[in-house]
Design a protein around this motif. Structure first.
Motif: not given
Length: 182
Positions: A146, A150, A142-143, A53-54, A85, A138
């Motif tokens: 998060e 990560q 995206t907070s 996811n990143f 992200t 991102s």
């Protein structure tokens, strides 16, 4: 990666010693961690971890002879097209080191935001603390929570990879080095 020469020397010539992983740890990461990768040309060197996811940008270095010509932006743009992200650790601005301000401007110019709510302080091999800022980009909302989660993954899987063997300690225990400010 093994057949490409000079990547570690390029890092040593640019990054502060306390920010560098040992070459042995990095070679193990390249060989054994499925997310850890390197792209190297005469123009740039980027070492990163491509998670589901990143993407964590561990080191990005543009050849000093070609800085300012848009190469770094092209590299970042190619990573943005992956739709994940992007996260980078960036030294805080230091008036005595103009490169720190240039790096910050580079990330801001490329659409990154500094995580305002994450404090990130590590210790060098001699036990001296140093702080880094977390910058992120991102493709969607995206907070910072998060981003913090990560970064915990980065600390556990990348910075601490076989760390006891290489350093005799965990250089980035997420419970100790990452703090939520609010």
């Amino acid at each position: 990666m093994e057949h490409e020469q000079g990547w570690y020397e390029r890092l040593e010539n640019y990054f502060p010693d306390h920010e560098l992983k040992s070459p042995e740890q990095m070679k193990e990461l390249f060989r054994q961690h499925p997310a850890y990768r390197c792209e190297q040309t005469d123009e740039y060197l980027i070492i990163y971890a491509d998670f589901e996811n990143f993407i964590f940008i561990d080191y990005l270095l543009v050849n000093p002879k070609t800085r300012g010509s848009g190469i770094g932006t092209r590299v970042i743009d190619s990573f943005k097209r992956r739709g994940k992200t992007l996260i980078a650790e960036v030294e805080p601005a230091d008036k005595e080191d103009r490169d720190t301000e240039k790096r910050i401007r580079f990330y801001l110019k490329n659409g990154f935001h500094r995580a305002q709510n994450i404090a990130y302080t590590r210790e060098s091999a001699d036990g001296s603390p140093y702080s880094m800022d977390i910058y992120y980009w991102s493709p969607s909302s995206t907070s910072e929570r998060e981003i913090l989660e990560q970064m915990e993954v980065v600390c556990e899987q990348i910075h601490n990879y076989h760390a006891h063997r290489h350093y005799g300690r965990l250089p980035a225990d997420p419970d100790e080095v990452l703090q939520w400010k609010k």
